[in-house]
Design a protein around this motif. Structure first.
Motif, mmCIF file in Angstrom:
data_model
loop_
_atom_site.group_PDB
_atom_site.id
_atom_site.type_symbol
_atom_site.label_atom_id
_atom_site.label_comp_id
_atom_site.label_asym_id
_atom_site.label_seq_id
_atom_site.Cartn_x
_atom_site.Cartn_y
_atom_site.Cartn_z
ATOM 1 N N ALA A 74 -42.521 18.616 40.712
ATOM 2 C CA ALA A 74 -42.277 18.308 42.126
ATOM 3 C C ALA A 74 -40.782 18.252 42.432
ATOM 4 O O ALA A 74 -40.335 18.696 43.501
ATOM 5 C CB ALA A 74 -42.951 16.986 42.498
ATOM 6 N N ILE A 75 -39.997 17.713 41.509
ATOM 7 C CA ILE A 75 -38.542 17.651 41.702
ATOM 8 C C ILE A 75 -37.961 19.062 41.814
ATOM 9 O O ILE A 75 -37.175 19.364 42.714
ATOM 10 C CB ILE A 75 -37.885 16.881 40.543
ATOM 11 C CG1 ILE A 75 -38.247 15.386 40.609
ATOM 12 C CG2 ILE A 75 -36.356 17.053 40.578
ATOM 13 C CD1 ILE A 75 -37.871 14.608 39.362
ATOM 14 N N MET A 76 -38.337 19.933 40.880
ATOM 15 C CA MET A 76 -37.793 21.291 40.890
ATOM 16 C C MET A 76 -38.253 22.072 42.115
ATOM 17 O O MET A 76 -37.479 22.843 42.702
ATOM 18 C CB MET A 76 -38.202 22.017 39.611
ATOM 19 C CG MET A 76 -37.608 21.430 38.335
ATOM 20 S SD MET A 76 -35.792 21.350 38.350
ATOM 21 C CE MET A 76 -35.390 23.115 38.439
ATOM 22 N N ARG A 77 -39.473 21.893 42.516
ATOM 23 C CA ARG A 77 -39.953 22.569 43.729
ATOM 24 C C ARG A 77 -39.141 22.144 44.940
ATOM 25 O O ARG A 77 -38.774 22.968 45.787
ATOM 26 C CB ARG A 77 -41.428 22.263 43.959
ATOM 27 C CG ARG A 77 -42.387 23.008 43.046
ATOM 28 C CD ARG A 77 -43.806 22.514 43.253
ATOM 29 N NE ARG A 77 -44.764 23.293 42.488
ATOM 30 C CZ ARG A 77 -46.023 22.931 42.302
ATOM 31 N NH1 ARG A 77 -46.479 21.785 42.801
ATOM 32 N NH2 ARG A 77 -46.845 23.699 41.597
ATOM 33 N N ALA A 78 -38.868 20.840 45.037
ATOM 34 C CA ALA A 78 -38.086 20.343 46.167
ATOM 35 C C ALA A 78 -36.684 20.941 46.154
ATOM 36 O O ALA A 78 -36.163 21.360 47.199
ATOM 37 C CB ALA A 78 -38.025 18.817 46.132
ATOM 38 N N VAL A 79 -36.055 20.982 44.992
ATOM 39 C CA VAL A 79 -34.714 21.563 44.893
ATOM 40 C C VAL A 79 -34.732 23.029 45.310
ATOM 41 O O VAL A 79 -33.876 23.490 46.083
ATOM 42 C CB VAL A 79 -34.163 21.417 43.463
ATOM 43 C CG1 VAL A 79 -32.888 22.240 43.291
ATOM 44 C CG2 VAL A 79 -33.883 19.950 43.154
ATOM 45 N N ASN A 80 -35.722 23.763 44.824
ATOM 46 C CA ASN A 80 -35.772 25.195 45.120
ATOM 47 C C ASN A 80 -36.167 25.487 46.563
ATOM 48 O O ASN A 80 -35.957 26.607 47.042
ATOM 49 C CB ASN A 80 -36.737 25.886 44.148
ATOM 50 C CG ASN A 80 -36.203 25.890 42.728
ATOM 51 O OD1 ASN A 80 -34.991 25.926 42.517
ATOM 52 N ND2 ASN A 80 -37.086 25.834 41.746
ATOM 53 N N ARG A 81 -36.729 24.481 47.251
ATOM 54 C CA ARG A 81 -36.975 24.606 48.694
ATOM 55 C C ARG A 81 -35.771 24.143 49.504
ATOM 56 O O ARG A 81 -35.855 24.027 50.730
ATOM 57 C CB ARG A 81 -38.189 23.764 49.101
ATOM 58 C CG ARG A 81 -39.528 24.237 48.592
ATOM 59 C CD ARG A 81 -40.668 23.549 49.340
ATOM 60 N NE ARG A 81 -40.537 22.089 49.333
ATOM 61 C CZ ARG A 81 -41.130 21.278 48.463
ATOM 62 N NH1 ARG A 81 -41.884 21.805 47.496
ATOM 63 N NH2 ARG A 81 -40.974 19.968 48.526
ATOM 64 N N ASP A 82 -34.676 23.841 48.819
ATOM 65 C CA ASP A 82 -33.481 23.298 49.477
ATOM 66 C C ASP A 82 -33.779 21.973 50.162
ATOM 67 O O ASP A 82 -33.333 21.708 51.282
ATOM 68 C CB ASP A 82 -32.910 24.309 50.487
ATOM 69 C CG ASP A 82 -32.295 25.517 49.809
ATOM 70 O OD1 ASP A 82 -31.664 25.340 48.748
ATOM 71 O OD2 ASP A 82 -32.465 26.638 50.311
#
Length: 258
Positions: A74-82
């Motif tokens: 979830a953390i990485m998804r949020a980062v990659n969604r800016d």
């Protein structure tokens, strides 16, 4: 040494996979899950990655030991969604849970320090002072009554039965055992690990049987805290890499999903 994503060339899936002892399918799965940014494509449709993707993979793998697979994803998804604020919120949640687990451990140790030969009251015929029933006790612990019955079958608690109604009656010692079981479950211990510890506490009337378990719990919380620090360092490096102007990243056609 970390490569500069501004000047480095393309990487193949196998390049990322070998670096971490993964399969190329695992790398593709991480991309599909949003853990990695979408890959670029060659003219022939082959995936191409960059050191930025390598940074993303390193950050994810570093986050998992401290935060768990689901939260790290979830953390990485949020980062990659800016959406860095959402990523930081998730990280804060993990740190809050670690702090709560430390408080739980402190509570277990305090409870055990209070144990003594006279801590277990003699059972009486009715629900007297310090006694309670399954519903109220479950409510106090924040669990379901069915969980208490499951713990009873596993030997974690041994309530007596009211001779008139047949209801389970939890005396002060049963309440203590249920609280200890609840806290140890939150600490990651399985029922089959908890049952002999509580049985020994009942027999010994003291905290000695749990000393080794508590030491192990301390060590695992410390390891989680260190893992969170390591994960934070890798994630910060990835965030910094994302903030740099991107040049020479290779062709980027995420719409081609073959």
């Amino acid at each position: 040494m970390r490569q500069n994503p501004q000047t480095a060339g393309r990487l193949r899936p196998v390049d990322l996979a070998r670096r971490h002892g993964l399969s190329t399918q695992a790398v593709r799965n991480y991309e599909a899950a949003g853990i990695l940014p979408a890959a670029g494509r060659t003219a022939h449709g082959y995936r191409t990655y960059t050191p930025l993707h390598a940074d993303a993979l390193g950050a994810f793998l570093a986050l998992v030991p401290g935060h768990g697979h689901a939260t790290a994803t979830a953390i990485m998804r949020a980062v990659n969604r800016d959406e860095p604020a959402e990523a930081l919120r998730l990280i804060d949640g993990s740190h809050a849970q670690l702090l709560e687990d430390r408080r739980t451990l402190d509570a277990v140790e305090r409870a055990l320090r209070d144990l003594g030969p006279g801590a277990v009251p003699a059972p009486d015929e009715g629900a007297g002072p310090g006694a309670t029933f399954v519903g109220p006790l479950a409510g106090r612990l924040g669990i379901r009554p069915a969980t208490l019955r499951k713990w009873e079958r596993a030997g974690l608690v041994t309530p007596r039965r009211d001779p008139r109604t047949g209801y389970r009656v939890y005396d002060a010692a049963d309440v203590r055992d249920a609280a200890l079981a609840h806290q140890l479950r939150r600490g990651g211990y399985r029922l089959e690990q908890i049952a002999p510890l509580i049985a020994q506490v009942r027999a010994a009337g003291g905290p000695e049987p749990l000393v080794a378990a508590l030491d192990d719990w301390h060590a695992r919380l410390a390891a989680r805290g260190r893992a969170m620090l390591a994960g934070a360092a890798e994630l910060d490096a990835y965030l910094r890499a994302r903030d740099r102007p991107v040049r020479a990243q290779g062709p980027h056609r995420p719409q081609d999903n073959t």
